[in-house]
Write a protein that holds these residues in place. Structure first.
Motif, short mmCIF file in Angstrom:
data_model
loop_
_atom_site.label_atom_id
_atom_site.label_comp_id
_atom_site.label_asym_id
_atom_site.label_seq_id
_atom_site.Cartn_x
_atom_site.Cartn_y
_atom_site.Cartn_z
N ASP A 188 -46.20 -41.46 -22.12
CA ASP A 188 -46.46 -42.89 -22.30
C ASP A 188 -46.64 -43.59 -20.96
O ASP A 188 -47.43 -44.54 -20.85
CB ASP A 188 -45.30 -43.53 -23.06
CG ASP A 188 -45.10 -42.95 -24.45
OD1 ASP A 188 -46.12 -42.58 -25.08
OD2 ASP A 188 -43.95 -42.86 -24.90
N GLN A 189 -45.91 -43.13 -19.95
CA GLN A 189 -45.93 -43.78 -18.64
C GLN A 189 -45.88 -42.72 -17.55
O GLN A 189 -45.44 -41.58 -17.77
CB GLN A 189 -44.75 -44.73 -18.49
CG GLN A 189 -44.76 -45.89 -19.48
CD GLN A 189 -43.46 -46.67 -19.42
OE1 GLN A 189 -42.39 -46.16 -19.72
NE2 GLN A 189 -43.56 -47.93 -19.03
N VAL A 190 -46.31 -43.13 -16.34
CA VAL A 190 -46.38 -42.20 -15.22
C VAL A 190 -45.85 -42.88 -13.95
O VAL A 190 -46.14 -44.05 -13.70
CB VAL A 190 -47.84 -41.74 -14.97
CG1 VAL A 190 -47.92 -40.86 -13.71
CG2 VAL A 190 -48.37 -40.97 -16.17
N LEU A 191 -45.09 -42.13 -13.19
CA LEU A 191 -44.71 -42.51 -11.83
C LEU A 191 -45.32 -41.49 -10.88
O LEU A 191 -44.99 -40.31 -10.94
CB LEU A 191 -43.19 -42.55 -11.67
CG LEU A 191 -42.68 -42.75 -10.23
CD1 LEU A 191 -43.19 -44.07 -9.65
CD2 LEU A 191 -41.15 -42.69 -10.19
N LEU A 192 -46.23 -41.95 -10.04
CA LEU A 192 -46.85 -41.09 -9.03
C LEU A 192 -46.03 -41.25 -7.75
O LEU A 192 -46.11 -42.27 -7.06
CB LEU A 192 -48.30 -41.50 -8.82
CG LEU A 192 -49.15 -40.65 -7.86
CD1 LEU A 192 -49.15 -39.19 -8.28
CD2 LEU A 192 -50.56 -41.20 -7.80
N ALA A 193 -45.22 -40.24 -7.43
CA ALA A 193 -44.25 -40.31 -6.34
C ALA A 193 -44.54 -39.25 -5.29
O ALA A 193 -43.65 -38.55 -4.83
CB ALA A 193 -42.83 -40.16 -6.88
N SER A 194 -45.81 -39.15 -4.91
CA SER A 194 -46.23 -38.12 -3.96
C SER A 194 -46.42 -38.65 -2.54
O SER A 194 -46.57 -37.87 -1.60
CB SER A 194 -47.54 -37.47 -4.44
OG SER A 194 -48.47 -38.46 -4.84
N ASN A 195 -46.46 -39.95 -2.36
CA ASN A 195 -46.44 -40.63 -1.07
C ASN A 195 -47.42 -40.02 -0.06
O ASN A 195 -48.60 -39.91 -0.35
CB ASN A 195 -45.00 -40.64 -0.53
CG ASN A 195 -44.73 -41.81 0.40
OD1 ASN A 195 -45.62 -42.29 1.11
ND2 ASN A 195 -43.50 -42.29 0.41
N GLY A 196 -46.93 -39.57 1.10
CA GLY A 196 -47.81 -39.05 2.14
C GLY A 196 -48.49 -37.75 1.81
O GLY A 196 -49.40 -37.32 2.54
N TYR A 197 -48.10 -37.10 0.72
CA TYR A 197 -48.71 -35.84 0.31
C TYR A 197 -49.56 -36.00 -0.95
O TYR A 197 -49.83 -35.03 -1.64
CB TYR A 197 -47.62 -34.78 0.09
CG TYR A 197 -47.02 -34.29 1.39
CD1 TYR A 197 -47.58 -33.22 2.08
CD2 TYR A 197 -45.92 -34.92 1.95
CE1 TYR A 197 -47.04 -32.78 3.28
CE2 TYR A 197 -45.37 -34.50 3.16
CZ TYR A 197 -45.94 -33.42 3.81
OH TYR A 197 -45.41 -33.01 5.01
N THR A 198 -49.99 -37.24 -1.23
CA THR A 198 -50.80 -37.47 -2.42
C THR A 198 -52.07 -36.63 -2.42
O THR A 198 -52.53 -36.17 -3.47
CB THR A 198 -51.14 -38.97 -2.54
OG1 THR A 198 -49.91 -39.70 -2.71
CG2 THR A 198 -52.05 -39.25 -3.71
N ASP A 199 -52.66 -36.43 -1.25
CA ASP A 199 -53.86 -35.58 -1.16
C ASP A 199 -53.55 -34.20 -0.61
O ASP A 199 -54.46 -33.48 -0.20
CB ASP A 199 -54.93 -36.26 -0.30
CG ASP A 199 -54.46 -36.50 1.13
OD1 ASP A 199 -53.25 -36.29 1.42
OD2 ASP A 199 -55.29 -36.90 1.97
N GLY A 200 -52.26 -33.84 -0.59
CA GLY A 200 -51.88 -32.58 0.04
C GLY A 200 -52.25 -31.34 -0.73
O GLY A 200 -52.49 -30.28 -0.14
#
Length: 433
Positions: free
Chosen positions: A232-244
């Motif tokens: 239902d919901q998402v938390l994207l918690a990848s910070n500095g490694y979002t494109d890692g």
């Protein structure tokens, strides 16, 4: 079954007891909330949500604590690097004031969580000290003590003699002591958070990089190589490694910060005499230099420190010489220490040293850019995002929600950003205006 990338070598990877591996995602699962990233924010949010009865699935591309959460210095600092509390309030009004209070309370909150969940992570809450490297910076320290005191922070201004006794060196002129700060073994803390979240009912899948994130009529769909989560919901918690791991996952978000390589180091265990004369109270310390001096003791008598480089070529060897000579000058009783560990990792930076908080679509939350002060803040944000995912209106949250704004010429900024160290060194030699 694909194996996750191993933890990069570091002091923490060497000394921290392992945790049982979590299985990679296979097949389709349904969740109330899906969290991308098993670092401090993702895990503390998972714990808070699971304690409230929500069904939570955490997807981690590598292993728990693989990114910045498991590689940092471990200093628990209840301030931001360059964002002053009064400026936060001026910029964002009541929300900025609430954010300043969140930051002020963040270290105490982390140590309270450690005690409540009995997390074995070498936690020492003996305070965080920010010594001033010039008389002008003492005036800055006094202003910070006044500003944080108004928000109830346990801060005080130390003079030069008090600073010399606390640090064991006369290289500084005074400074701000915040008694709520301290230090931890960050990888052990991440693993302890994971265990607590799992005990509360959250499910963690390691070796499960998210290939795509899509909103559908059935909910948010997060696809990995061997399965998918419908949430239902998402938390994207990848910070500095979002494109890692998957550069196409959230490219605009990845371009809204500038990742900078942060170097950490640890000496061989020091003698009892050195430990008794250098920072004998075992506080965490990071000073007012832009080219930061920072250090603290670990549980085995190693001094854990680090440094910065403009060019990373032969970085470990160059830092051993640079930082070793620096410590010999600051602490002649130590001599030039031998460093057993040198490692690095990304930190997310912004031009104004403020983190960014976003709600880019209904049911999707994220944040980036700790600006080098992520341990206490990112842990505190777990509960903030649990509130957001639980229905607290954005205007009532203690963080300013803003649109995602990618940096123009981001590729150039990534190359140029390390050169800012030269500017910081230039400013370090001059008194603040």
């Amino acid at each position: 079954m694909s194996l996750p990338p191993p933890l990069p070598p570091s002091l923490w990877a060497s000394v921290t007891p392992p945790r049982p591996p979590s299985a990679a995602l296979a097949g389709e699962v349904r969740a109330d909330v899906a969290i991308v990233g098993a670092g401090f924010t993702g895990l503390s949010a998972a714990l808070a949500l699971a304690e409230r009865g929500r069904k939570v699935v955490v997807l981690e591309a590598a292993v728990v604590g693989w990114g910045a959460s498991g590689r940092n210095n471990g200093q628990v600092i209840p301030t931001m690097t360059g964002a002053e509390p009064d400026a936060m309030a001026r910029l964002f009004g009541e929300t900025g004031e609430r954010f300043a209070q969140l930051v002020s309370d963040s270290a105490a909150g982390l140590f309270d969580l450690v005690r409540r969940r009995v997390i074995d992570c070498e936690a020492v809450q003996n305070g965080w000290f920010q010594p001033a490297h010039s008389p002008g910076r003492v005036r800055l320290s006094a202003a910070r003590v006044e500003a944080w005191s108004r928000r109830g922070a346990p801060v005080s201004l130390l003079d030069a003699e008090e600073t010399a006794r606390l640090v064991g060196s006369r290289d500084w002129y005074g400074g701000m002591l915040n008694r709520s700060g301290g230090h931890i073994n960050p990888l052990a803390f991440a693993r302890g958070l994971a265990a607590a979240a799992e005990a509360a009912g959250a499910v963690i899948h390691e070796a499960s990089p998210v290939d795509s994130l899509e909103r559908t009529p059935a909910g948010w769909v997060l696809a990995t190589g061997a399965g998918r989560v419908v949430a239902d919901q998402v938390l994207l918690a990848s910070n500095g490694y979002t494109d890692g791991f998957r550069p196409a996952l959230a490219p605009s978000l990845a371009r809204s910060l500038v990742p900078v390589l942060s170097w950490q180091m640890a000496t061989e265990p020091q003698s009892e005499a050195v430990r008794a004369s250098v920072l004998p109270g075992r506080q965490a310390l990071s000073d007012t230099h832009g080219d930061l001096r920072f250090f603290r003791w670990d549980a085995r008598g190693r001094l854990v420190t680090g440094g910065a480089l403009i060019v990373p070529l032969n970085g470990a060897d160059r830092l051993r010489r640079l930082v070793g000579d620096r410590f010999a000058r600051m602490f002649p009783q130590m001599g030039v220490p031998r460093f057993e560990f040198v490692w690095n990792g990304r930190i997310g930076m912004t031009d104004d040293r403020m983190p960014r908080f976003h709600n880019p679509a209904e049911g999707l939350w994220t944040w980036v850019a700790c600006n080098g002060r992520g341990v206490a803040l990112s842990t505190a944000l777990g509960r903030v995002f649990a509130d957001a995912l639980g229905g607290v209106p954005p205007a009532e949250l203690p963080v300013p929600i803003t649109p995602v704004r990618p940096y123009p010429f981001h590729a150039v900024a990534r190359i140029v950003a390390p050169a800012m160290l030269a500017w910081y060194r230039f400013k370090d030699a001059r008194e603040p205006a």
